[in-house]
Motif scaffolding. Structure first.
Motif, PDB file in Angstrom:
ATOM      1  N   PRO A   1      36.837  34.892  36.223  1.00 27.95           N
ATOM      2  CA  PRO A   1      37.818  35.829  35.973  1.00 27.95           C
ATOM      3  C   PRO A   1      38.508  36.072  34.574  1.00 27.95           C
ATOM      4  O   PRO A   1      38.268  34.945  33.882  1.00 27.95           O
ATOM      5  N   VAL A   2      39.215  36.988  34.235  1.00 29.35           N
ATOM      6  CA  VAL A   2      39.657  36.942  32.819  1.00 29.35           C
ATOM      7  C   VAL A   2      40.978  36.145  32.564  1.00 29.35           C
ATOM      8  O   VAL A   2      40.930  35.536  31.493  1.00 29.35           O
ATOM      9  N   THR A   3      41.357  35.849  33.751  1.00 36.66           N
ATOM     10  CA  THR A   3      42.540  34.830  33.836  1.00 36.66           C
ATOM     11  C   THR A   3      42.611  33.873  35.316  1.00 36.66           C
ATOM     12  O   THR A   3      42.076  34.734  36.116  1.00 36.66           O
TER      13      THR A   3
ATOM     14  N   HIS B   1      54.613  36.071  35.250  1.00 35.85           N
ATOM     15  CA  HIS B   1      53.562  36.539  36.417  1.00 35.85           C
ATOM     16  C   HIS B   1      52.604  35.366  36.389  1.00 35.85           C
ATOM     17  O   HIS B   1      52.112  34.987  35.315  1.00 35.85           O
ATOM     18  N   ALA B   2      51.536  35.574  37.504  1.00 32.68           N
ATOM     19  CA  ALA B   2      50.614  34.624  37.645  1.00 32.68           C
ATOM     20  C   ALA B   2      49.721  34.598  36.561  1.00 32.68           C
ATOM     21  O   ALA B   2      48.890  33.723  36.500  1.00 32.68           O
ATOM     22  N   THR B   3      49.550  35.887  35.873  1.00 30.13           N
ATOM     23  CA  THR B   3      48.535  35.863  35.038  1.00 30.13           C
ATOM     24  C   THR B   3      48.993  35.665  33.312  1.00 30.13           C
ATOM     25  O   THR B   3      47.980  35.597  32.432  1.00 30.13           O
ATOM     26  N   LYS B   4      50.100  34.964  33.296  1.00 27.85           N
ATOM     27  CA  LYS B   4      50.730  34.718  32.132  1.00 27.85           C
ATOM     28  C   LYS B   4      50.638  33.144  31.746  1.00 27.85           C
ATOM     29  O   LYS B   4      50.253  32.441  32.572  1.00 27.85           O
ATOM     30  N   VAL B   5      50.848  32.845  30.675  1.00 27.22           N
ATOM     31  CA  VAL B   5      50.702  31.497  29.766  1.00 27.22           C
ATOM     32  C   VAL B   5      51.404  30.596  30.730  1.00 27.22           C
ATOM     33  O   VAL B   5      50.984  29.338  31.102  1.00 27.22           O
TER      34      VAL B   5
ATOM     35  N   GLU C   1      55.362  35.187  40.281  1.00 31.20           N
ATOM     36  CA  GLU C   1      55.978  36.160  39.877  1.00 31.20           C
ATOM     37  C   GLU C   1      57.431  35.667  39.341  1.00 31.20           C
ATOM     38  O   GLU C   1      57.909  34.712  39.735  1.00 31.20           O
ATOM     39  N   GLY C   2      57.801  36.411  38.347  1.00 33.11           N
ATOM     40  CA  GLY C   2      58.829  36.062  37.784  1.00 33.11           C
ATOM     41  C   GLY C   2      59.061  36.639  36.350  1.00 33.11           C
ATOM     42  O   GLY C   2      58.410  37.185  35.694  1.00 33.11           O
ATOM     43  N   GLY C   3      60.327  36.211  35.735  1.00 34.69           N
ATOM     44  CA  GLY C   3      60.515  36.717  34.479  1.00 34.69           C
ATOM     45  C   GLY C   3      62.009  36.439  33.972  1.00 34.69           C
ATOM     46  O   GLY C   3      62.672  35.615  34.737  1.00 34.69           O
TER      47      GLY C   3
ATOM     48  N   ALA D   1      35.623  40.434  32.065  1.00 35.91           N
ATOM     49  CA  ALA D   1      36.432  40.657  31.084  1.00 35.91           C
ATOM     50  C   ALA D   1      37.292  41.976  31.133  1.00 35.91           C
ATOM     51  O   ALA D   1      37.025  42.530  32.302  1.00 35.91           O
ATOM     52  N   ARG D   2      38.439  42.015  30.601  1.00 33.83           N
ATOM     53  CA  ARG D   2      39.155  43.224  30.736  1.00 33.83           C
ATOM     54  C   ARG D   2      39.498  44.111  29.604  1.00 33.83           C
ATOM     55  O   ARG D   2      39.510  43.455  28.547  1.00 33.83           O
ATOM     56  N   ARG D   3      39.703  45.331  29.744  1.00 32.13           N
ATOM     57  CA  ARG D   3      40.266  46.458  28.811  1.00 32.13           C
ATOM     58  C   ARG D   3      41.662  46.586  28.513  1.00 32.13           C
ATOM     59  O   ARG D   3      42.264  47.533  28.889  1.00 32.13           O
ATOM     60  N   TYR D   4      42.448  45.270  28.173  1.00 37.36           N
ATOM     61  CA  TYR D   4      43.780  45.243  28.107  1.00 37.36           C
ATOM     62  C   TYR D   4      44.051  45.865  26.830  1.00 37.36           C
ATOM     63  O   TYR D   4      43.653  45.519  25.650  1.00 37.36           O
ATOM     64  N   PHE D   5      44.337  47.352  26.260  1.00 37.65           N
ATOM     65  CA  PHE D   5      45.265  47.763  27.304  1.00 37.65           C
ATOM     66  C   PHE D   5      44.766  49.403  27.237  1.00 37.65           C
ATOM     67  O   PHE D   5      44.955  50.041  26.446  1.00 37.65           O
TER      68      PHE D   5
HETATM   69  N1  T4K Z   1      55.520  43.852  29.753  1.00 35.74           N
HETATM   70  C1  T4K Z   1      54.139  43.621  29.317  1.00 35.74           C
HETATM   71  C2  T4K Z   1      53.902  43.703  28.037  1.00 35.74           C
HETATM   72  C3  T4K Z   1      53.264  43.255  30.136  1.00 35.74           C
HETATM   73  O1  T4K Z   1      52.014  42.798  30.061  1.00 35.74           O
HETATM   74  C4  T4K Z   1      53.754  42.897  31.686  1.00 35.74           C
HETATM   75  C5  T4K Z   1      52.871  42.490  32.699  1.00 35.74           C
HETATM   76  C6  T4K Z   1      55.039  43.395  31.935  1.00 35.74           C
HETATM   77  C7  T4K Z   1      55.717  43.773  31.096  1.00 35.74           C
HETATM   78  C8  T4K Z   1      55.514  43.367  33.543  1.00 35.74           C
HETATM   79  O2  T4K Z   1      55.787  41.863  33.710  1.00 35.74           O
HETATM   80  P1  T4K Z   1      55.679  41.809  35.319  1.00 35.74           P
HETATM   81  O3  T4K Z   1      56.617  42.636  36.161  1.00 35.74           O
HETATM   82  O4  T4K Z   1      54.372  41.765  35.947  1.00 35.74           O
HETATM   83  O5  T4K Z   1      56.426  40.286  35.266  1.00 35.74           O
HETATM   84  C9  T4K Z   1      48.417  42.049  35.252  1.00 35.74           C
HETATM   85  C10 T4K Z   1      49.923  41.460  35.582  1.00 35.74           C
HETATM   86  O6  T4K Z   1      50.180  42.029  37.077  1.00 35.74           O
HETATM   87  C11 T4K Z   1      50.920  41.798  34.933  1.00 35.74           C
HETATM   88  O7  T4K Z   1      51.957  41.037  34.898  1.00 35.74           O
HETATM   89  C12 T4K Z   1      50.603  41.869  33.273  1.00 35.74           C
HETATM   90  N2  T4K Z   1      51.552  42.414  32.377  1.00 35.74           N
HETATM   91  C13 T4K Z   1      49.325  42.698  33.057  1.00 35.74           C
HETATM   92  C14 T4K Z   1      48.948  42.762  31.593  1.00 35.74           C
HETATM   93  O8  T4K Z   1      48.379  41.998  33.647  1.00 35.74           O
HETATM   94  P2  T4K Z   1      46.369  43.232  36.374  1.00 35.74           P
HETATM   95  O9  T4K Z   1      46.209  44.313  36.807  1.00 35.74           O
HETATM   96  O10 T4K Z   1      45.399  42.690  35.116  1.00 35.74           O
HETATM   97  O11 T4K Z   1      46.445  41.769  37.198  1.00 35.74           O
HETATM   98  P3  T4K Z   1      45.098  41.461  38.170  1.00 35.74           P
HETATM   99  O12 T4K Z   1      45.857  41.257  39.686  1.00 35.74           O
HETATM  100  O13 T4K Z   1      44.293  42.333  38.122  1.00 35.74           O
HETATM  101  O14 T4K Z   1      44.759  39.980  37.490  1.00 35.74           O
HETATM  102  C15 T4K Z   1      43.922  39.861  36.663  1.00 35.74           C
HETATM  103  C16 T4K Z   1      43.152  38.556  37.050  1.00 35.74           C
HETATM  104  O15 T4K Z   1      43.922  37.450  36.993  1.00 35.74           O
HETATM  105  C17 T4K Z   1      42.242  38.697  38.109  1.00 35.74           C
HETATM  106  O16 T4K Z   1      40.986  39.268  37.952  1.00 35.74           O
HETATM  107  C18 T4K Z   1      42.065  37.287  38.638  1.00 35.74           C
HETATM  108  C19 T4K Z   1      43.471  36.596  38.269  1.00 35.74           C
HETATM  109  N3  T4K Z   1      44.458  36.258  39.026  1.00 35.74           N
HETATM  110  C20 T4K Z   1      45.489  37.081  39.257  1.00 35.74           C
HETATM  111  C21 T4K Z   1      46.476  36.883  40.441  1.00 35.74           C
HETATM  112  C22 T4K Z   1      47.461  38.024  40.444  1.00 35.74           C
HETATM  113  C23 T4K Z   1      44.181  34.980  39.921  1.00 35.74           C
HETATM  114  O17 T4K Z   1      43.350  34.058  39.793  1.00 35.74           O
HETATM  115  N4  T4K Z   1      45.286  34.754  40.631  1.00 35.74           N
HETATM  116  C24 T4K Z   1      46.280  35.487  41.019  1.00 35.74           C
HETATM  117  O18 T4K Z   1      47.092  35.215  41.874  1.00 35.74           O
HETATM  118  O19 T4K Z   1      48.014  43.093  35.866  1.00 35.74           O
END
Ligand code: T4K
Length: 374
Positions: A9-11, A184-188, A193-195, A313-317
């Motif tokens: 995974p990307v993370t 969030h789970a994807t953060k450092v 979830e949280g903030g 890999a992911r295409r952020y953003f």
């Molecule tokens: N402002 C900015 C600049 C942000 O980047 C974000 C969030 C926010 C505000 C809002 O914060 P939050 O409300 O989310 O706290 C993710 C996250 O959902 C999002 O929090 C994050 N930015 C954004 C950049 O990325 P996705 O669509 O990439 O998530 P997802 O589910 O595809 O996960 C990516 C990979 O992580 C998965 O392929 C596998 C892995 N993963 C993910 C989860 C959720 C795990 O291994 N376990 C898990 O539980 O959005």
């Protein structure tokens, strides 16, 4: 080459040790105090403030609600100057507050809002600037503050990616009027979830805490139409444990980053982002810019080929926020001309990075990626 069969995974979140978590759960079960500013919530706010080197932390159930509440805290109205090169939550938070996002272009070297473009976007309705420290790269905080002071604007930083990033040893979260974090789970640093909102004076901290609890000031007084955005005790306890391992986890990310840098820094056809010597970084993403004109292959072809090879890999953003159908209709006289952001959205690919990425997995990613760009 060793074949990888399970997708990388990307993370991936780092989790606290389960055995270590159980005593916290037992305490919560015994007390039956599971949310609403409980003891672990209070402890985590204090520990985070100390760790991050900031004055006040207000915990939230996620980063999006923290940002929506930050805008309410400062009573922002009208137009807000922001960046299109971000996760859509940044822009959505403005619209949920009936604010008009006005996009300005980014600096192609950092991906952050270009402060030289801000002044031209200011109108009589502008009240605030909402920059993002994208990929944890610090914005030009000094120049943004100068502009804000000159025009009487508030500054709220979306620091979702910038947990513990410092500039000249000072937390990046100390700049602007408020900063928000995502856990969030994807953060450092994650609390599932949280903030949080970071504030600099007690009066503001008190207002934030009223706003995230329906607007209650005491048992029978409502001072504003608040929301419910509280973090619960299980997440706060989990967060306390996470904090014990955060330095170790950031170090692991640094080692992974340096290995990628060594493998890629002299390769034609890709550009890496530069981090200033002034910055203590947190290594949240590993973004690479692909130059199609040199490689003869575009970013999306590489992205798809990596996927075929089990590398997510992911295409952020991508797509750029201003290209989403929801945001295409924004006043184009205010939000057009975003060539640098458009280019980055087409060129950047983020490679996997997380503390538990193994050496053999990273070797595999490097090998496949080098093959793709050669
Ligand atoms: N402002 C900015 C600049 C942000 O980047 C974000 C969030 C926010 C505000 C809002 O914060 P939050 O409300 O989310 O706290 C993710 C996250 O959902 C999002 O929090 C994050 N930015 C954004 C950049 O990325 P996705 O669509 O990439 O998530 P997802 O589910 O595809 O996960 C990516 C990979 O992580 C998965 O392929 C596998 C892995 N993963 C993910 C989860 C959720 C795990 O291994 N376990 C898990 O539980 O959005």
């Amino acid at each position: 080459m060793k074949k990888i069969t399970k997708p990388i995974p990307v993370t991936q979140p780092s989790l606290p040790n389960l055995q270590e978590f159980i005593p916290y759960l037992e305490e919560i079960w015994a007390s039956k105090w599971i949310t609403n500013n409980g003891q672990f919530h209070q402890q985590l706010e204090k520990e985070l403030a100390e760790f991050l080197g900031v004055k006040y932390v207000s915990l939230f159930s996620n980063g999006t609600l923290a940002l929506m509440t930050a805008l309410q805290t400062l009573r922002i109205t009208g137009e807000v100057i922001t960046t299109p090169y971000t996760f859509v939550a940044t822009t959505n938070a403005l619209v949920w507050n009936s604010l008009e996002p006005v996009f300005v272009d980014v600096d192609p070297l950092t991906g952050n809002m270009d402060p030289k473009k801000i002044e031209a976007a200011i109108t009589k309705d502008t009240t605030a600037i909402l920059p993002v420290h994208v990929y944890g790269h610090p914005c030009d905080v000094e120049m943004i503050q100068d502009i804000a002071d000159t025009f009487g604007l508030k500054v709220i930083y979306d620091s979702a990616h910038a947990f513990n990033v410092r500039i000249d040893k000072n937390s990046i979260l100390n700049f602007g009027d408020l900063s928000i974090l995502s856990f969030h789970a994807t953060k450092v640093y994650n609390t599932i979830e949280g903030g949080a909102i970071i504030s600099h004076d007690e009066k503001t901290k008190v207002r934030i805490d009223y706003l995230k609890n329906f607007g209650f000031a005491g048992e029978s007084n409502i001072i504003a139409p608040g929301i419910n955005a509280k973090m619960n005790e299980l997440q706060a306890a989990y967060g306390i444990l996470q904090l014990k391992y955060i330095k170790e986890n950031i170090l692991k990310r640094k080692i992974i980053t340096e290995k990628y840098d060594n493998a890629f820094s002299r390769k034609r056809g890709i550009t890496l982002f530069d981090i200033s010597q002034r910055v203590d970084y947190n290594y949240p993403y590993y973004p690479v810019m692909v130059q199609e004109e040199i490689i003869g292959k575009n970013r999306d072809e590489i992205y798809n080929n990596l996927k075929v090879n089990n590398i997510s890999a992911r295409r952020y953003f991508y797509p750029l926020v201003s290209k989403f159908s929801m945001y295409k209709g924004l006043d184009s006289s205010k939000s057009s001309n975003l060539p640098n952001a458009e280019k980055l959205a087409e060129k950047v690919i983020c490679l996997p990075i997380y503390p538990d990425l193994t050496v053999s997995e990273q070797d595999y990613i490097i090998e496949i990626f080098l093959r793709e760009i050669s």
